[in-house]
Every structure is written in structure tokens, then in C-alpha cells.
Design a protein around this motif. Sequence first.
Motif, short mmCIF file in Angstrom:
data_model
loop_
_atom_site.label_atom_id
_atom_site.label_comp_id
_atom_site.label_asym_id
_atom_site.label_seq_id
_atom_site.Cartn_x
_atom_site.Cartn_y
_atom_site.Cartn_z
N SER A 1 49.09 38.39 34.21
CA SER A 1 48.21 38.93 35.25
C SER A 1 47.06 39.76 34.69
O SER A 1 46.30 40.35 35.47
CB SER A 1 49.02 39.80 36.22
N GLU A 2 46.88 39.80 33.38
CA GLU A 2 45.88 40.68 32.79
C GLU A 2 44.46 40.40 33.28
O GLU A 2 43.62 41.30 33.32
CB GLU A 2 45.92 40.59 31.26
N HIS A 3 44.18 39.17 33.68
CA HIS A 3 42.85 38.83 34.17
C HIS A 3 42.73 38.86 35.69
O HIS A 3 41.65 38.58 36.23
CB HIS A 3 42.44 37.45 33.65
N ASP A 4 43.82 39.19 36.39
CA ASP A 4 43.78 39.18 37.85
C ASP A 4 42.74 40.15 38.43
O ASP A 4 42.14 39.84 39.47
CB ASP A 4 45.17 39.47 38.43
N PRO A 5 42.48 41.32 37.81
CA PRO A 5 41.42 42.18 38.35
C PRO A 5 40.03 41.55 38.28
O PRO A 5 39.10 42.04 38.93
CB PRO A 5 41.51 43.44 37.48
N GLU A 6 39.88 40.48 37.49
CA GLU A 6 38.59 39.80 37.37
C GLU A 6 38.53 38.55 38.27
O GLU A 6 37.49 37.89 38.32
CB GLU A 6 38.38 39.37 35.92
N ARG A 7 39.61 38.23 38.93
CA ARG A 7 39.70 36.98 39.68
C ARG A 7 39.80 37.23 41.18
O ARG A 7 40.66 37.99 41.64
CB ARG A 7 40.92 36.18 39.23
N ILE A 8 38.93 36.59 41.94
CA ILE A 8 39.02 36.63 43.39
C ILE A 8 40.03 35.58 43.81
O ILE A 8 39.88 34.40 43.48
CB ILE A 8 37.65 36.37 44.04
N GLY A 9 41.06 35.99 44.51
CA GLY A 9 42.10 35.04 44.89
C GLY A 9 43.11 35.65 45.83
O GLY A 9 42.84 36.63 46.53
N PHE A 10 44.30 35.07 45.83
CA PHE A 10 45.38 35.45 46.73
C PHE A 10 46.69 35.61 45.95
O PHE A 10 46.93 34.87 44.99
CB PHE A 10 45.64 34.37 47.78
N ASP A 11 47.54 36.53 46.40
CA ASP A 11 48.94 36.40 46.04
C ASP A 11 49.62 35.65 47.19
O ASP A 11 48.96 35.19 48.13
CB ASP A 11 49.58 37.76 45.74
N CYS A 12 50.93 35.48 47.12
CA CYS A 12 51.60 34.60 48.08
C CYS A 12 51.42 35.07 49.52
O CYS A 12 51.07 34.28 50.41
CB CYS A 12 53.08 34.45 47.73
N SER A 13 51.62 36.37 49.75
CA SER A 13 51.50 36.86 51.12
C SER A 13 50.05 36.97 51.56
O SER A 13 49.74 36.85 52.76
CB SER A 13 52.19 38.22 51.26
N GLY A 14 49.13 37.17 50.61
CA GLY A 14 47.72 37.18 50.95
C GLY A 14 47.25 35.84 51.49
O GLY A 14 46.45 35.77 52.43
N LEU A 15 47.75 34.75 50.91
CA LEU A 15 47.40 33.41 51.39
C LEU A 15 47.97 33.17 52.78
O LEU A 15 47.28 32.63 53.66
CB LEU A 15 47.93 32.35 50.42
N VAL A 16 49.22 33.57 53.01
CA VAL A 16 49.83 33.41 54.33
C VAL A 16 49.05 34.22 55.37
O VAL A 16 48.78 33.76 56.48
CB VAL A 16 51.31 33.84 54.28
N ARG A 17 48.70 35.45 55.00
CA ARG A 17 47.92 36.29 55.91
C ARG A 17 46.62 35.58 56.31
O ARG A 17 46.28 35.53 57.50
CB ARG A 17 47.61 37.62 55.23
#
Length: 295
Positions: free
Chosen positions: A100-116
Motif C-alpha cells: 500500500s506504499e503508493h496508495d496515497p498517490e493513487r485515486i481509487g477505492f477500497d472495498c467498502s468505498g466501491l460499494v458506497r
Amino acid sequence: MHAILTRAGRSAVLAGILALCATGITAAPAAAAPAARAAVAAPAAADTDCGVLATGAGATAEAAVRAACTQIGVWYSWGGGHGPQPGATYGQVDPTDPASEHDPERIGFDCSGLVRYAYAQATGQDVLAGTANSQYHSPRVTARIGASQGLGALLPGDLLAWGGDNSIHHIAIYLGAGKMVQARQSGTRVMVSDVSFGGDYNGAVRIAAEPGQPGTFSTWGTDVWTHAEPSTTSARVVRFAGPTRVRISCQKHAQWVDAEGYHNDAWSYLPDHKAWLTNIYVRGAAWLDGVPTCP
């Protein structure tokens, strides 16, 4: 094609605001531990298969599936999708996952974010904000499909969940035909996968456009007794042979109960049965959200 257009079309609008996303979000996606990753299936051969792949679902559920499918190819980002409004956001580093080291640089979703996002698009309201666990226990749940019921009981739009009854750590959207769409883990993108019932698969829930009757919850467990008073030593009133929908008017702190590995002093009053039930056997938090305290 849809995912590329969606990212390009949204990036200009989101760039200025999404850096505020996800601070303090505690949703635990599938990448939180090796066991969690093992419980989630590998991606399907062709993500182009995303869509409503079976009949029988309601219009809201089908719309949620279609909305999730527009995000195929968007990055998984831990904490992503939990900004002020539904939609992809920058993520944050998951301290348990080096990927996850690059996640702060990536616009995206985690699992619940996608469901939301999917159900917000389908309903026009932010109805499933929060963690995977809170989505699994949402008041908009109208049906629960046990893990033992398999694929046959599922409809497109159902939310598949992994984890314990009160510790769901991963959630995905069923498409039909044994497929699901999910934001799986850091280093991957929103994808279609084959459904796997291995690991700690807990079952699925069905979401409605409108909430159910206020104060309506589901019990769990088998041969669960309610009592005349909030105490296990009081008279027994009614027995629930299995999971049962119940109406709860209020809750209070009373006798401490140890059962099923839980320790809790909260009891709920069931007006339809004129009886009390320890909150241990009510799906939800130890102290139920939105339920008033009994006078």
C-alpha cells in the motif's frame, strides 16, 4: 473503455478535493492480512464481463452493479472512496500491507468505498457510507443469505462479505453467474473475480432503495431465548430457532452476559414479543446504532 473515461473525466474535478480523503478511516479491506487475501478469489480472465449477469434483481441492485462496473480498472487504494462525497479518492498507507506504499498517490477505492459509490449512484443518496462491517449491518439490508446457501440464493447487487459477524473486513458486489466485482487489495485495480466461498466467507446481504421499518434488526444463532426481564435468570418468553427479523424499540445496560465468545451488558427490548434479548444475539454493534436507551 468505461474505466478509462471515468478516471479521465473525474480527475480534473477531483484533483483539488480528494487529497482530504480517508483520514482516520478504519475500514479493513481484504489486504489487511494474509488470511483475508486468501479468502478472496483471483481475478476473472476478462474484466469486460462486468455487468448484470443474471435475472431477478431489483432496479436499484442492477443500477448498483452497473455503477460499480464503470470503475473497472480504477486503482485499489486503502481508505479510498471515503471522502465527503461518494467517489474515488486518494488513499493512505495500510500499516499491515507493504504493497500500500503508493496508495496515497493513487485515486481509487477500497472495498467498502466501491460499494458506497455503487449504491450512491443507484439510489441518489449516500446510503452506505462507512466500513464494510457497517454496510453489512446497514438498516437497508432486507435479506441475509447464509454462507451455506451458496450461489443459488444470490442475486445481482447482493453484497458478499468476509469476516466475523461483527468484524467484516472485505465486501464485494455480486454480478450473477458466479462472478463479483470488487476492490480487492493494494497493488491491484477494481476487477471482476470468480466468487469463492473459502476462507472466512460470512454470507451476503441484499440492499433496498429505502430503509426497512425503523428499529428492525436481525438476530443470529440457533435456539436463542428471549426473557421477561433483561437477565438470563428471568423467565423465558420466546425461542428463535434461527436468524429472525425483530423490531427493537430501545436498549439498556443490565446483566452482563458471556456467550459465543462475547461479553456484553446491553439488552434490547422487543415490543412485538414483550421480551428482552441480549445484544450479543442481535446483528450489529455491541450497543446498537440509532436505537434509543430505554427509560
